[in-house]
Write a protein that holds these residues in place. Structure first.
Motif, PDB file in Angstrom:
ATOM      1  N   GLU A 123     -68.892  69.584 -33.350  1.00 19.70           N
ATOM      2  CA  GLU A 123     -67.659  70.054 -33.979  1.00 19.70           C
ATOM      3  C   GLU A 123     -66.436  69.616 -33.173  1.00 19.70           C
ATOM      4  O   GLU A 123     -65.411  69.245 -33.754  1.00 19.70           O
ATOM      5  CB  GLU A 123     -67.692  71.573 -34.159  1.00 19.70           C
ATOM      6  CG  GLU A 123     -68.725  72.033 -35.176  1.00 19.70           C
ATOM      7  CD  GLU A 123     -68.616  71.319 -36.514  1.00 19.70           C
ATOM      8  OE1 GLU A 123     -67.509  71.259 -37.073  1.00 19.70           O
ATOM      9  OE2 GLU A 123     -69.650  70.811 -37.002  1.00 19.70           O
ATOM     10  N   ILE A 124     -66.527  69.652 -31.861  1.00 16.83           N
ATOM     11  CA  ILE A 124     -65.426  69.187 -31.004  1.00 16.83           C
ATOM     12  C   ILE A 124     -65.167  67.705 -31.255  1.00 16.83           C
ATOM     13  O   ILE A 124     -64.024  67.279 -31.451  1.00 16.83           O
ATOM     14  CB  ILE A 124     -65.739  69.460 -29.518  1.00 16.83           C
ATOM     15  CG1 ILE A 124     -65.715  70.972 -29.248  1.00 16.83           C
ATOM     16  CG2 ILE A 124     -64.778  68.713 -28.608  1.00 16.83           C
ATOM     17  CD1 ILE A 124     -66.268  71.374 -27.890  1.00 16.83           C
ATOM     18  N   VAL A 125     -66.222  66.920 -31.285  1.00 15.06           N
ATOM     19  CA  VAL A 125     -66.093  65.478 -31.515  1.00 15.06           C
ATOM     20  C   VAL A 125     -65.532  65.203 -32.905  1.00 15.06           C
ATOM     21  O   VAL A 125     -64.616  64.381 -33.069  1.00 15.06           O
ATOM     22  CB  VAL A 125     -67.453  64.774 -31.295  1.00 15.06           C
ATOM     23  CG1 VAL A 125     -67.433  63.357 -31.839  1.00 15.06           C
ATOM     24  CG2 VAL A 125     -67.819  64.786 -29.816  1.00 15.06           C
ATOM     25  N   LYS A 126     -66.025  65.888 -33.906  1.00 19.73           N
ATOM     26  CA  LYS A 126     -65.516  65.685 -35.270  1.00 19.73           C
ATOM     27  C   LYS A 126     -64.033  66.056 -35.367  1.00 19.73           C
ATOM     28  O   LYS A 126     -63.261  65.373 -36.051  1.00 19.73           O
ATOM     29  CB  LYS A 126     -66.322  66.503 -36.273  1.00 19.73           C
ATOM     30  CG  LYS A 126     -67.662  65.911 -36.616  1.00 19.73           C
ATOM     31  CD  LYS A 126     -68.354  66.775 -37.661  1.00 19.73           C
ATOM     32  CE  LYS A 126     -69.563  66.117 -38.248  1.00 19.73           C
ATOM     33  NZ  LYS A 126     -70.196  66.978 -39.288  1.00 19.73           N
ATOM     34  N   ALA A 127     -63.634  67.120 -34.680  1.00 25.14           N
ATOM     35  CA  ALA A 127     -62.216  67.513 -34.689  1.00 25.14           C
ATOM     36  C   ALA A 127     -61.371  66.414 -34.065  1.00 25.14           C
ATOM     37  O   ALA A 127     -60.296  66.076 -34.583  1.00 25.14           O
ATOM     38  CB  ALA A 127     -62.026  68.839 -33.943  1.00 25.14           C
ATOM     39  N   PHE A 128     -61.836  65.846 -32.963  1.00 21.87           N
ATOM     40  CA  PHE A 128     -61.117  64.751 -32.308  1.00 21.87           C
ATOM     41  C   PHE A 128     -61.006  63.544 -33.242  1.00 21.87           C
ATOM     42  O   PHE A 128     -59.923  62.974 -33.409  1.00 21.87           O
ATOM     43  CB  PHE A 128     -61.825  64.363 -31.008  1.00 21.87           C
ATOM     44  CG  PHE A 128     -61.227  63.191 -30.307  1.00 21.87           C
ATOM     45  CD1 PHE A 128     -60.102  63.340 -29.515  1.00 21.87           C
ATOM     46  CD2 PHE A 128     -61.780  61.927 -30.435  1.00 21.87           C
ATOM     47  CE1 PHE A 128     -59.537  62.241 -28.867  1.00 21.87           C
ATOM     48  CE2 PHE A 128     -61.224  60.831 -29.796  1.00 21.87           C
ATOM     49  CZ  PHE A 128     -60.098  60.994 -29.009  1.00 21.87           C
ATOM     50  N   LEU A 129     -62.105  63.156 -33.839  1.00 30.75           N
ATOM     51  CA  LEU A 129     -62.128  61.959 -34.688  1.00 30.75           C
ATOM     52  C   LEU A 129     -61.285  62.120 -35.950  1.00 30.75           C
ATOM     53  O   LEU A 129     -60.704  61.148 -36.435  1.00 30.75           O
ATOM     54  CB  LEU A 129     -63.568  61.607 -35.063  1.00 30.75           C
ATOM     55  CG  LEU A 129     -64.500  61.227 -33.915  1.00 30.75           C
ATOM     56  CD1 LEU A 129     -65.921  61.016 -34.425  1.00 30.75           C
ATOM     57  CD2 LEU A 129     -63.991  60.005 -33.164  1.00 30.75           C
ATOM     58  N   ALA A 130     -61.197  63.331 -36.474  1.00 29.75           N
ATOM     59  CA  ALA A 130     -60.491  63.557 -37.736  1.00 29.75           C
ATOM     60  C   ALA A 130     -58.990  63.729 -37.568  1.00 29.75           C
ATOM     61  O   ALA A 130     -58.239  63.550 -38.525  1.00 29.75           O
ATOM     62  CB  ALA A 130     -61.066  64.802 -38.429  1.00 29.75           C
TER      63      ALA A 130
END
Length: 173
Positions: A123-130
């Motif tokens: 979720e942290i990575v997806k938040a960064f990427l989005a």
């Protein structure tokens, strides 16, 4: 979007999980290693490789970001930040991941593989990427000052006007 990922032994299981999940979510992944577990591996070369690839992609006009993983993410962030032009941020929750992109236009996120359950790390990575860069003038100005210092060793008109204040320790009478 192309995502470059790198780790060391401490983040290897998380890296494999993230690659699988991010590919399923439609991201193009490039894995900079390691290919197998080695408790004595060294993260700098893997992380620098990923950060350089992000920089090269972006210079070529490609939409590209990076993820570097380790036990804490600290050393991996430091290594990625040694690549000229790269801004790597330690993302340890959703807010720091989003703010790294919004305010700092970070191109690489560092995540501690031993600090989060894998679902939380995803979720942290997806938040960064989005999250996009806000483009706000104040943030762009600050990023420009960091880039200026990186290129020249100074920030025109800024470093010279700062005067540190000293506070000597109290002495016993």
């Amino acid at each position: 979007m192309r995502v470059h990922i790198a780790t060391d032994h401490a983040g290897l299981d998380l890296s494999r999980y993230l690659v699988e999940e991010l590919v399923a979510a439609g991201y193009d992944l490039v894995d900079h290693g390691p290919a197998e577990y080695d408790a004595l591996d060294d993260y700098p070369a893997f992380c620098i490789s990923a950060a350089r690839a992000v920089r090269e992609d972006r210079e070529a006009g490609l939409d590209s970001l990076g993820i570097v993983l380790g036990g804490s993410g600290n050393g991996e962030q430091i290594a990625a930040n040694k690549v000229r032009g790269i801004r790597a941020a330690l993302a340890w929750n959703l807010d720091t991941a989003r703010l790294a992109r919004q305010h700092n236009d970070a191109q690489v996120a560092a995540v501690g593989g031993r600090q989060h359950p894998r679902e939380e790390a995803l979720e942290i990575v997806k938040a960064f990427l989005a999250e996009p860069f806000s483009g706000e003038e104040r943030h762009a100005r600050r990023i420009g000052q960091v880039a200026e210092y990186e290129a020249t060793g100074t920030v025109a008109g800024r470093l010279e006007e700062l005067r540190p204040r000293e506070f000597p320790a109290a002495r016993e009478a």
